[in-house]
Design a protein around this motif. Structure first.
Motif, PDB file in Angstrom:
ATOM      1  N   THR A 181      39.848  15.878  15.853  1.00 44.27           N
ATOM      2  CA  THR A 181      40.407  14.595  15.422  1.00 44.27           C
ATOM      3  C   THR A 181      41.381  14.815  14.272  1.00 44.27           C
ATOM      4  O   THR A 181      41.036  15.433  13.263  1.00 44.27           O
ATOM      5  N   ARG A 183      43.732  12.910  11.480  1.00 47.99           N
ATOM      6  CA  ARG A 183      43.772  11.613  10.795  1.00 47.99           C
ATOM      7  C   ARG A 183      45.084  11.475  10.031  1.00 47.99           C
ATOM      8  O   ARG A 183      45.572  12.439   9.433  1.00 47.99           O
ATOM      9  N   ALA A 200      43.832   7.503  13.585  1.00 48.42           N
ATOM     10  CA  ALA A 200      43.457   8.822  14.091  1.00 48.42           C
ATOM     11  C   ALA A 200      43.911   9.016  15.525  1.00 48.42           C
ATOM     12  O   ALA A 200      44.152   8.053  16.271  1.00 48.42           O
ATOM     13  N   ARG A 306      36.556  15.899  12.679  1.00 43.90           N
ATOM     14  CA  ARG A 306      37.801  15.629  11.949  1.00 43.90           C
ATOM     15  C   ARG A 306      38.277  16.938  11.358  1.00 43.90           C
ATOM     16  O   ARG A 306      37.620  17.528  10.510  1.00 43.90           O
TER      17      ARG A 306
END
Length: 361
Positions: A181, A183, A200, A306
């Motif tokens: 992920t 962001r 995101a 993330r």
């Protein structure tokens, strides 16, 4: 270097000598597939033999310098040469250990790049488009070929989803740590109050299935649907049900292709991507037991993690998997200048693998 690692290096050098003899054998030369396979293995082992030869020379230099210390008039020069040879041996030992790290056979191959908008609505789709352009420009800098296979544009720009095939030597080795992920923190173009939003997008890097280990698929496990293409391609494409959607029922994996004019071509593309995704799923399952110790999630298929934040107001990009990996060069990175990030990630992975290698031996 401990004796067991030294023996492994010597075994690699012996294998390289064996390959040299085999490649001179008329029977091997006459078999194109075998000759190609052995030549590839020989090329991979050549750096090991070269580094071992360099190490042997450095050891000879060190021994000569140590012998020279017995002469009082040469002692100062000898000490300098001893220091130089010792430093050279330390560097060479690191290089030799790096050759013992298991090679990922997929590293030199092609890949599928999948970018999808995550949380953040229209801004997430715009960011997904920014990421796709970033990777596309990086691919162009590397001389790789990139071809979009499926795209679902966002209402205000960017993509809700875009899938492309990237072809070029070493493509997977350079981009394999990008899955996860991503962001973004910035003021969206759609924001009238000037407030910073966080959105995101997810990236998946899937290696193209290796020819040496094809995935077998039972046709009874497939549901194949046709539909009318919605993307570019001209009137012919838009007026015929040429697009293909394939669902692999046991895994639930769905792949689509709509960029070609014929069902046959779209089906061929979709099947190739399905095989790649199934192969990646197998690799992820095999690596799951090691995932906790692999900071970069190599081969784990973990796309929920993330991994990176792009902060536009500060011009900052931070990779959360590596301590201290923050660059204040976001404008250039987003335009495809990814090497500083990718180099650091590869160095970090190599350090982790070396630590694992030495602790296990």
């Amino acid at each position: 270097m401990n004796p067991s690692l030294r023996r492994k290096l010597e075994a690699l050098a012996e294998r390289r000598e064996e390959l040299e003899r085999l490649l001179a054998d008329p029977g091997v030369i006459g078999d194109a597939d075998q000759f190609r396979r052995l030549s590839r293995e020989f090329a991979q082992l050549e750096p090991v033999a070269s580094a071992l030869a360099d190490e042997q020379r450095a050891r000879g230099d060190l021994a000569a310098a140590q012998a020279m210390r017995d002469d009082p008039e040469m002692r100062e020069l000898a000490d300098e040469e001893i220091d130089a040879a010792s430093q050279r041996l330390e560097v060479l030992e690191g290089e030799l250990l790096a050759h013992l790290i298991p090679k990922d056979p997929r590293d030199e191959g092609d890949l599928y790049l999948e970018v999808r908008a995550g949380t953040g609505g229209d801004e997430a789709a715009i960011f997904a488009g920014d990421l796709f352009r970033m990777y596309s420009r990086y691919a162009e800098r590397q001389g790789w070929r990139i071809e979009v296979e499926s795209a679902n544009p966002g209402e205000h720009g960017g993509f809700k989803e875009v899938i492309a095939r990237v072809e070029g030597r070493g493509a997977y080795s350079r981009l394999k740590f990008e899955s996860g992920t991503h962001r973004v923190q910035r003021v969206p173009a759609t924001e009238s109050q000037g407030r910073i939003h966080t959105s995101a997008a997810t990236v998946a890097i899937i290696p193209v299935e290796a020819e040496e280990a094809p995935i077998e698929i039972n046709t009874a496990d497939l549901r194949i649907d046709t539909y009318r293409s919605s993307g570019a391609g001209g009137q012919h494409v838009n007026k015929t049900d040429s697009a293909i959607r394939i669902t692999h029922l046991p895994s639930g994996i769905v792949v689509e292709s709509q960029t070609e004019r014929s069902q046959h071509a779209n089906r061929d593309k979709a099947m190739k991507r399905l095989r790649a995704m199934l192969a990646e799923a197998q690799e992820a399952k095999a690596a799951a037991a090691q995932a906790e110790t692999r900071k970069l999630q190599v081969g784990s298929g973990d796309r929920s993690q993330r991994i990176r934040t792009y902060n536009f107001p500060q011009g900052r990009i931070t990779d959360h998997r590596v301590e201290g990996l923050t660059l204040y060069d976001l404008p250039n990175v987003i335009e495809g200048a990814l090497d500083p990030l990718l180099d650091r990630l590869q160095q970090e992975n190599q350090a982790d693998e070396l630590a694992r290698l030495t602790s296990a031996s």
